[in-house]
Design a protein around this motif. Structure first.
Motif, PDB file in Angstrom:
ATOM      1  N   GLY A 124      40.291  40.806  47.530  1.00 27.29           N
ATOM      2  CA  GLY A 124      41.357  39.967  47.898  1.00 27.29           C
ATOM      3  C   GLY A 124      41.390  39.522  49.019  1.00 27.29           C
ATOM      4  O   GLY A 124      42.188  38.391  49.257  1.00 27.29           O
ATOM      5  N   LEU A 135      37.756  46.472  44.805  1.00 27.03           N
ATOM      6  CA  LEU A 135      39.164  47.132  44.849  1.00 27.03           C
ATOM      7  C   LEU A 135      40.022  45.881  45.002  1.00 27.03           C
ATOM      8  O   LEU A 135      39.826  44.845  45.950  1.00 27.03           O
ATOM      9  N   GLN A 136      41.208  45.860  44.118  1.00 29.11           N
ATOM     10  CA  GLN A 136      41.955  44.574  44.399  1.00 29.11           C
ATOM     11  C   GLN A 136      43.411  45.306  44.862  1.00 29.11           C
ATOM     12  O   GLN A 136      44.260  46.101  44.283  1.00 29.11           O
ATOM     13  N   GLU A 137      43.547  45.213  46.284  1.00 26.38           N
ATOM     14  CA  GLU A 137      44.848  45.783  46.905  1.00 26.38           C
ATOM     15  C   GLU A 137      46.063  44.907  47.045  1.00 26.38           C
ATOM     16  O   GLU A 137      45.966  43.642  46.937  1.00 26.38           O
ATOM     17  N   GLU A 138      46.980  45.549  46.615  1.00 26.46           N
ATOM     18  CA  GLU A 138      48.451  44.640  46.538  1.00 26.46           C
ATOM     19  C   GLU A 138      48.833  44.355  47.910  1.00 26.46           C
ATOM     20  O   GLU A 138      48.754  45.036  48.814  1.00 26.46           O
ATOM     21  N   ALA A 182      45.487  37.295  44.994  1.00 24.09           N
ATOM     22  CA  ALA A 182      45.199  37.050  43.584  1.00 24.09           C
ATOM     23  C   ALA A 182      44.186  35.800  43.178  1.00 24.09           C
ATOM     24  O   ALA A 182      43.301  35.982  42.435  1.00 24.09           O
ATOM     25  N   GLY A 200      40.708  37.253  44.267  1.00 23.76           N
ATOM     26  CA  GLY A 200      40.179  38.157  43.291  1.00 23.76           C
ATOM     27  C   GLY A 200      39.806  37.546  41.957  1.00 23.76           C
ATOM     28  O   GLY A 200      38.539  37.811  41.303  1.00 23.76           O
ATOM     29  N   PHE A 259      36.093  48.002  38.810  1.00 23.08           N
ATOM     30  CA  PHE A 259      37.154  47.367  39.509  1.00 23.08           C
ATOM     31  C   PHE A 259      38.349  48.418  39.544  1.00 23.08           C
ATOM     32  O   PHE A 259      38.612  48.881  38.412  1.00 23.08           O
ATOM     33  N   ARG A 274      42.317  48.695  40.957  1.00 23.05           N
ATOM     34  CA  ARG A 274      43.706  48.384  41.511  1.00 23.05           C
ATOM     35  C   ARG A 274      44.222  49.339  42.329  1.00 23.05           C
ATOM     36  O   ARG A 274      44.474  50.250  41.673  1.00 23.05           O
ATOM     37  N   THR A 275      44.533  48.950  43.500  1.00 21.90           N
ATOM     38  CA  THR A 275      45.097  50.054  44.389  1.00 21.90           C
ATOM     39  C   THR A 275      46.609  49.404  44.998  1.00 21.90           C
ATOM     40  O   THR A 275      47.032  48.267  44.859  1.00 21.90           O
TER      41      THR A 275
END
Length: 301
Positions: free
Chosen positions: A207, A241-244, A255, A258, A296, A298-299
């Motif tokens: 991200g 990793l896709q972190e919020e 977003a 990613g 992948f 998502r965290t």
């Protein structure tokens, strides 16, 4: 936004050898002991078996060496957590042949990774700082750089000398510091005290600008380092990793980064073709994706 790479037709797959990592070793128990095995007379169901723990010869134990590369702030935090676990679970960290390498453009994240007790934080030898330069510093390279990076990014580098979430600037930082990265990679790939080829793991948050912009080139760079040392059987694995994000603006940018990264990585895994890069010296690759495996996750924020 990312490197412009050709989609021209490639040679037949059968004509080009494909590098594959070795099969993982299988650990077989030396003996199993079954006790208290009863059969229920009503339904004929056997009760669970009670097995002895697998007996391992710790003297002959030779764990496979690994090189773990963290890109960007999230990659650095995960490397620091890994260092803490290694320090807690082993009597001597040198018994576990794991080499950590943290690459980032953000000095504050680098400082944070070094803060903590001895043995539980990263050291100077684990870190490679790759700050951006002012636009004027790239003047001699403008013609070559503009082949893959847009003018709007090259002529508007933030004063902070950080990527500020821009993927193209993350790749620019990697290209600009590639020689230092290659030297660190070669040192990392020299496995100590083991006859097994090292496995390379690249961890990055997709991200942000640094991890998302560097990861693909870092995968090919590590492959080059392994091949130069004759250790290409080790293989390269990516963990992304896709972190919020906390704010709406950052969430939209994360977003977009990613999605762009997934599409870029998908292209190289479908075609396996890398056109080569004059700036870094990474050679052309045919039917060879940057990673043998990619995961992948998502965290939370």
């Amino acid at each position: 936004e990312s490197a412009a790479r050709s989609d021209d037709a490639a040679p037949e797959r059968s004509q080009v050898p494909v590098l594959k990592g070795p099969e993982p070793p299988t650990v077989r128990p030396s003996s199993l002991h079954e006790t208290d095995v009863d059969t229920d007379a009503d339904n004929g169901v056997r009760s669970p078996r009670i097995l002895r723990p697998i007996s391992l010869d710790h003297v002959c134990f030779d764990p496979r060496p690994a090189v773990v590369v963290g890109l960007g702030g999230l990659g650095g935090r995960l490397l620091k957590a890994l260092r803490q676990r290694l320090s807690a679970r082993t009597e001597s960290e040198s018994r576990v042949p794991v080499r950590l390498l943290y690459i980032d453009t953000d000095g504050s994240d680098i400082y944070e990774s070094m803060y903590g007790k001895d043995g539980e934080s990263l050291t100077h030898g684990d870190i490679l700082t790759t700050p951006l330069k002012r636009s004027s510093a790239y003047r001699r390279k403008f013609k070559r750089l503009l082949e893959w990076i847009a003018r709007r990014w090259l002529f508007n580098i933030p004063r902070s000398q950080k990527t500020e979430g821009i993927r193209a600037l993350g790749r620019l930082a990697f290209v600009d510091h590639y020689r230092e990265t290659a030297d660190q990679s070669s040192q990392s790939d020299n496995a100590r005290g083991s006859q097994l080829p090292p496995r390379v793991f690249i961890i990055a948050g997709i991200g942000g600008g640094t991890g998302s912009g560097m990861a693909v080139d870092a995968g090919y760079a590590m492959r080059c380092a392994l091949m130069e040392l004759g250790l290409e059987q080790g293989g390269v694995t990516g963990l992304f990793l896709q972190e919020e994000a906390a704010s709406l603006h950052n969430a939209s940018l994360a977003a977009a980064n990613g999605l762009a990264f997934v599409r870029e990585l998908g292209h190289f895994h479908r075609t396996g073709r890398f056109p080569g890069d004059e700036e870094t010296g990474i050679p052309e690759a045919s039917y060879l994706p940057p990673f043998d495996s990619a995961y992948f996750v998502r965290t939370g924020a």
